[in-house]
Design an enzyme around this catalytic site. Structure first.
Site, PDB file in Angstrom:
ATOM      1  N   HIS A   1       2.600  11.097   1.860  1.00 53.59           N
ATOM      2  CA  HIS A   1       2.153  11.623   3.090  1.00 53.59           C
ATOM      3  C   HIS A   1       0.741  12.084   2.881  1.00 53.59           C
ATOM      4  O   HIS A   1       0.145  11.680   1.807  1.00 53.59           O
ATOM      5  CB  HIS A   1       3.088  12.421   4.126  1.00 53.59           C
ATOM      6  CG  HIS A   1       4.412  11.563   3.918  1.00 53.59           C
ATOM      7  ND1 HIS A   1       4.723  10.783   5.079  1.00 53.59           N
ATOM      8  CD2 HIS A   1       5.450  12.016   3.340  1.00 53.59           C
ATOM      9  CE1 HIS A   1       5.996  10.350   4.864  1.00 53.59           C
ATOM     10  NE2 HIS A   1       6.233  11.251   3.923  1.00 53.59           N
TER      11      HIS A   1
ATOM     12  N   GLU B   1       5.550  18.513   4.842  1.00 49.86           N
ATOM     13  CA  GLU B   1       5.946  17.566   3.609  1.00 49.86           C
ATOM     14  C   GLU B   1       4.698  17.551   2.805  1.00 49.86           C
ATOM     15  O   GLU B   1       4.632  17.625   1.568  1.00 49.86           O
ATOM     16  CB  GLU B   1       6.711  16.369   3.928  1.00 49.86           C
ATOM     17  CG  GLU B   1       7.252  15.692   2.932  1.00 49.86           C
ATOM     18  CD  GLU B   1       7.653  14.331   3.043  1.00 49.86           C
ATOM     19  OE1 GLU B   1       8.256  13.744   2.308  1.00 49.86           O
ATOM     20  OE2 GLU B   1       7.915  14.292   4.306  1.00 49.86           O
TER      21      GLU B   1
ATOM     22  N   HIS C   1       8.540  13.224  -2.800  1.00 58.78           N
ATOM     23  CA  HIS C   1       8.839  13.635  -1.322  1.00 58.78           C
ATOM     24  C   HIS C   1       9.779  14.757  -0.934  1.00 58.78           C
ATOM     25  O   HIS C   1      10.328  15.532  -1.992  1.00 58.78           O
ATOM     26  CB  HIS C   1       9.407  12.155  -0.665  1.00 58.78           C
ATOM     27  CG  HIS C   1       8.588  11.151  -0.562  1.00 58.78           C
ATOM     28  ND1 HIS C   1       7.834  11.009   0.697  1.00 58.78           N
ATOM     29  CD2 HIS C   1       8.088  10.053  -1.333  1.00 58.78           C
ATOM     30  CE1 HIS C   1       7.076   9.635   0.452  1.00 58.78           C
ATOM     31  NE2 HIS C   1       7.067   9.244  -0.708  1.00 58.78           N
TER      32      HIS C   1
ATOM     33  N   GLU D   1      13.387  12.870  -3.739  1.00 60.31           N
ATOM     34  CA  GLU D   1      13.570  13.719  -2.488  1.00 60.31           C
ATOM     35  C   GLU D   1      13.850  15.059  -2.792  1.00 60.31           C
ATOM     36  O   GLU D   1      15.328  15.388  -3.124  1.00 60.31           O
ATOM     37  CB  GLU D   1      14.670  13.059  -1.397  1.00 60.31           C
ATOM     38  CG  GLU D   1      14.148  11.631  -0.978  1.00 60.31           C
ATOM     39  CD  GLU D   1      13.302  11.780   0.105  1.00 60.31           C
ATOM     40  OE1 GLU D   1      12.927  12.768   0.485  1.00 60.31           O
ATOM     41  OE2 GLU D   1      13.004  10.834   0.878  1.00 60.31           O
TER      42      GLU D   1
END
Length: 217
Positions: A47, A61, A115, A181
């Site tokens: 992102h 995030e 992430h 993640e």
């Protein structure tokens, strides 16, 4: 990734177009620190810019992933002499196609996308593409436990396992690629850990050590 788990997965698959902001604003060093090692690692903080990714408990995030990736880069360059390129080194937007194309044109040896999860769960999980080489499988098996061990040096963390997925950056990169993640931003206990600099440093150590282990450095 966005807070909705379905839209998060669609964005990662198809490439649709706060608390940490102040200390990260200065983190805009050169994208390609040159080490003494011929290995080229591409780090992809998820992102950025207009895309905050998942949001929860006062965290975004995009800030967390950038902080972890910058820390990981420093460790790889300083401890193993790895040459590192990043999809972004500041709070800017990068499309998924940019990330995969940039890594491909650079000729990376390994692509690692970092992430933070969302959707009501807890813990750490990692992904490789649904159909991939034995090299990628072995890299995945080396990286996953190292990241988990780094996290567990600070706190107890649930292992959600090694998984496969049809994510854009795993599918469209020409080198071995792994996506991590790192806990759930919308779970208070996970977010409390992610807000801690020592825990993010531990995540970075796990990524750096896992990459080194996987590449035989």
């Amino acid at each position: 990734m966005s807070g909705n788990p379905i839209s998060r997965r669609r964005a990662l698959m198809f490439g649709a177009a706060g608390l940490l902001a102040a200390p990260l604003a200065a983190g805009t060093a050169l994208a390609d620190p040159i080490g003494t090692n011929a290995v080229k690692v591409y780090l992809d903080p998820g992102h950025g810019g207009s895309d905050p990714g998942a949001v929860g408990n006062g965290l975004q995030e995009k800030n967390l992933t950038l902080d972890i990736a910058l820390r990981t880069r420093t460790l790889l360059v300083n401890n193993w002499g790895v040459t590192v390129r990043m999809s972004r080194t500041s709070d800017i937007y990068r499309s998924l196609s940019y990330r995969s194309s940039d890594a491909n044109s650079w000729g990376a040896s390994l692509f690692v996308s970092i992430h933070i999860n969302a959707g009501g769960g807890t813990g750490f999980e990692s992904f490789r593409y649904t159909s991939t080489s034995s090299r990628t499988v072995n890299i995945h098996r080396a990286l996953h436990p190292a990241v988990l061990s780094g996290m567990r040096s600070v706190a107890s963390v649930t292992d959600r396992g090694l998984k496969t997925a049809n994510f854009h950056v795993l599918r469209e990169t020409s080198m071995s690629a792994i996506l991590t993640e790192n806990l759930f931003i919308d779970r208070a206990s996970d977010a409390a850990l992610l807000a801690r600099a020592d825990f993010r440093a531990a995540i970075a150590r796990g990524h750096a050590q896992g990459i080194a282990n996987a590449l035989g450095l």
